[in-house]
Design a protein around this motif. Structure first.
Motif, PDB file in Angstrom:
ATOM      1  N   GLY A  87      -8.106 -22.824  -8.832  1.00  0.00           N
ATOM      2  CA  GLY A  87      -8.620 -23.703  -7.795  1.00  0.00           C
ATOM      3  C   GLY A  87     -10.114 -23.634  -7.638  1.00  0.00           C
ATOM      4  O   GLY A  87     -10.790 -24.650  -7.512  1.00  0.00           O
ATOM      5  N   ILE A  88     -10.680 -22.427  -7.645  1.00  0.00           N
ATOM      6  CA  ILE A  88     -12.116 -22.230  -7.513  1.00  0.00           C
ATOM      7  C   ILE A  88     -12.434 -20.867  -8.114  1.00  0.00           C
ATOM      8  O   ILE A  88     -11.570 -19.981  -8.168  1.00  0.00           O
ATOM      9  N   VAL A  89     -13.669 -20.703  -8.592  1.00  0.00           N
ATOM     10  CA  VAL A  89     -14.072 -19.473  -9.274  1.00  0.00           C
ATOM     11  C   VAL A  89     -15.269 -18.879  -8.539  1.00  0.00           C
ATOM     12  O   VAL A  89     -16.249 -19.576  -8.273  1.00  0.00           O
ATOM     13  N   GLN A  90     -15.180 -17.612  -8.242  1.00  0.00           N
ATOM     14  CA  GLN A  90     -16.229 -16.893  -7.518  1.00  0.00           C
ATOM     15  C   GLN A  90     -16.885 -15.897  -8.470  1.00  0.00           C
ATOM     16  O   GLN A  90     -16.206 -15.075  -9.073  1.00  0.00           O
ATOM     17  N   LEU A  91     -18.196 -15.996  -8.599  1.00  0.00           N
ATOM     18  CA  LEU A  91     -18.939 -15.081  -9.466  1.00  0.00           C
ATOM     19  C   LEU A  91     -19.758 -14.125  -8.600  1.00  0.00           C
ATOM     20  O   LEU A  91     -20.619 -14.559  -7.832  1.00  0.00           O
ATOM     21  N   ASP A  92     -19.486 -12.831  -8.725  1.00  0.00           N
ATOM     22  CA  ASP A  92     -20.205 -11.818  -7.956  1.00  0.00           C
ATOM     23  C   ASP A  92     -21.122 -11.028  -8.873  1.00  0.00           C
ATOM     24  O   ASP A  92     -20.699 -10.518  -9.917  1.00  0.00           O
ATOM     25  N   GLY A  93     -22.384 -10.903  -8.460  1.00  0.00           N
ATOM     26  CA  GLY A  93     -23.362 -10.138  -9.218  1.00  0.00           C
ATOM     27  C   GLY A  93     -24.084  -9.132  -8.344  1.00  0.00           C
ATOM     28  O   GLY A  93     -24.190  -9.306  -7.128  1.00  0.00           O
ATOM     29  N   GLU A  94     -24.583  -8.066  -8.989  1.00  0.00           N
ATOM     30  CA  GLU A  94     -25.331  -7.002  -8.300  1.00  0.00           C
ATOM     31  C   GLU A  94     -24.587  -6.522  -7.057  1.00  0.00           C
ATOM     32  O   GLU A  94     -25.155  -6.364  -5.976  1.00  0.00           O
ATOM     33  N   THR A 150     -26.056  -3.428  -5.155  1.00  0.00           N
ATOM     34  CA  THR A 150     -27.479  -3.411  -4.802  1.00  0.00           C
ATOM     35  C   THR A 150     -27.787  -4.593  -3.886  1.00  0.00           C
ATOM     36  O   THR A 150     -27.740  -4.469  -2.671  1.00  0.00           O
ATOM     37  N   SER A 151     -28.101  -5.746  -4.464  1.00  0.00           N
ATOM     38  CA  SER A 151     -28.397  -6.951  -3.674  1.00  0.00           C
ATOM     39  C   SER A 151     -27.349  -8.016  -3.996  1.00  0.00           C
ATOM     40  O   SER A 151     -27.613  -8.957  -4.741  1.00  0.00           O
ATOM     41  N   HIS A 152     -26.196  -7.859  -3.426  1.00  0.00           N
ATOM     42  CA  HIS A 152     -25.009  -8.652  -3.755  1.00  0.00           C
ATOM     43  C   HIS A 152     -25.282 -10.148  -3.573  1.00  0.00           C
ATOM     44  O   HIS A 152     -25.719 -10.592  -2.529  1.00  0.00           O
ATOM     45  N   TRP A 153     -25.014 -10.928  -4.621  1.00  0.00           N
ATOM     46  CA  TRP A 153     -25.055 -12.379  -4.530  1.00  0.00           C
ATOM     47  C   TRP A 153     -23.752 -12.958  -5.074  1.00  0.00           C
ATOM     48  O   TRP A 153     -22.989 -12.282  -5.759  1.00  0.00           O
ATOM     49  N   ARG A 154     -23.530 -14.238  -4.759  1.00  0.00           N
ATOM     50  CA  ARG A 154     -22.243 -14.854  -5.103  1.00  0.00           C
ATOM     51  C   ARG A 154     -22.423 -16.345  -5.368  1.00  0.00           C
ATOM     52  O   ARG A 154     -22.961 -17.068  -4.530  1.00  0.00           O
ATOM     53  N   ARG A 207     -19.650 -18.183   0.260  1.00  0.00           N
ATOM     54  CA  ARG A 207     -18.593 -17.388   0.895  1.00  0.00           C
ATOM     55  C   ARG A 207     -19.158 -16.002   1.180  1.00  0.00           C
ATOM     56  O   ARG A 207     -19.187 -15.145   0.310  1.00  0.00           O
ATOM     57  N   HIS A 208     -19.653 -15.830   2.378  1.00  0.00           N
ATOM     58  CA  HIS A 208     -20.143 -14.567   2.923  1.00  0.00           C
ATOM     59  C   HIS A 208     -21.495 -14.136   2.342  1.00  0.00           C
ATOM     60  O   HIS A 208     -22.428 -13.860   3.092  1.00  0.00           O
ATOM     61  N   TYR A 209     -21.619 -14.034   1.011  1.00  0.00           N
ATOM     62  CA  TYR A 209     -22.862 -13.590   0.407  1.00  0.00           C
ATOM     63  C   TYR A 209     -23.709 -14.784  -0.028  1.00  0.00           C
ATOM     64  O   TYR A 209     -23.184 -15.845  -0.361  1.00  0.00           O
TER      65      TYR A 209
END
Length: 286
Positions: free
Chosen positions: A194-201, A204-208, A222-224
């Motif tokens: 349905g949807i894909v969430q990519l989380d990086g770092e 440390t400095s979480h992004w999405r 979504r939150h970040y």
């Protein structure tokens, strides 16, 4: 309890009140508990019989879904058997040990680099870049704290109730670019992405970033906060096939994948993302 359900305190105060009410969980049904949690977090009644939004459905899933595959796949050790049965070999990080206690880590035979995870729960992992007795002692102390947590009880997550806590030690994954590989999280519904969430770092400095199943980046959060615009990897289509194959037996599941240079690795299978406490924005994406 009925009085508590009608309270209209501020969001901050009611969340604190819920933490104080966690002792109540063993004495009420999961339906009642999830209705209370939803009221506290969002200030409205949970429509148990007619959920509409994604978050409402996650709360109802915790309250009512008793699919026997949920506990099997919620455990990071037994999840491996399910993945191997569905996909065959080659889609998992190498496992060096499954341990019944933190102290067993001291004498385990391990390589110089590895990751230690609690098998029951989230956000409980330790990265070891150079093995040594001192580093193992640090991880043992950390794991003792993990074992004290009654994961699943506080938020009423049925899939975790009754699971015994253990440790699993796995290979340290490397994608050749990042300290921790980018985490592609596929939200799948009865075998369809349905949807894909990519989380990086993440540490440390979480992004999405958010993507459509065809790889188009979406103006959704979504939150970040969003990170740098990144094109999807060449293995994106293969990741989608893996995620959808693993999700066929569930009304909803989030399949967490790592796209490494030479393979795709299944990291985790998640049934209740963030226990329903993070919303998609804009609201219509809910």
């Amino acid at each position: 309890l009925g009085f508590v359900m009608e309270l209209t305190f501020s969001q901050r105060l009611t969340r604190r009140y819920l933490r104080n009410l966690s002792w109540l969980r063993p004495f009420v049904s999961l339906e009642t508990y999830q209705a209370l949690r939803y009221r506290v977090w969002y200030g409205e009644r949970l429509p148990l019989d007619h959920p509409v939004t994604f978050t409402q459905r996650i709360f109802v899933k915790m309250a009512r879904d008793r699919n026997p595959l949920l506990p099997l796949t919620a455990d990071k050790a037994t999840m491996r058997d399910y993945v191997a049965q569905r996909l065959g070999p080659g889609h998992l990080a190498e496992a060096y040990a499954v341990l019944d206690s933190p102290e067993a880590l001291r004498d385990a035979t391990l390589p110089s680099r590895y990751v230690v995870k609690a098998t029951r729960g989230s956000s409980m992992q330790a990265f070891v870049e150079q093995d040594s007795p001192a580093r193992r002692a640090e991880v043992v102390a950390q794991a003792r704290r993990w074992f004290q947590k009654r994961h699943g009880e506080r938020h009423g997550e049925w899939a975790y109730l009754g699971l015994r806590q253990r440790l699993i030690v796995e290979e340290r994954l490397d994608d050749g670019e990042h300290a921790v590989p980018l985490d592609w999280k596929w939200f799948c519904f009865r075998g369809e992405a349905g949807i894909v969430q990519l989380d990086g770092e993440r540490f440390t400095s979480h992004w999405r970033n958010m993507y459509a199943p065809d790889g188009t980046q979406l103006d959704v959060t979504r939150h970040y906060p969003p990170g740098p615009p990144l094109p999807v990897p060449a293995s994106f289509g293969a990741m989608r096939r893996i995620a959808e194959q693993l999700s066929e037996a569930f009304d909803f599941i989030r399949v967490d994948l790592y796209a490494l240079r030479d393979r795709i690795v299944v990291g985790d299978l998640t049934h209740y993302p963030d226990t329903g406490r993070q919303l998609f924005q804009p609201q219509e994406w809910e």
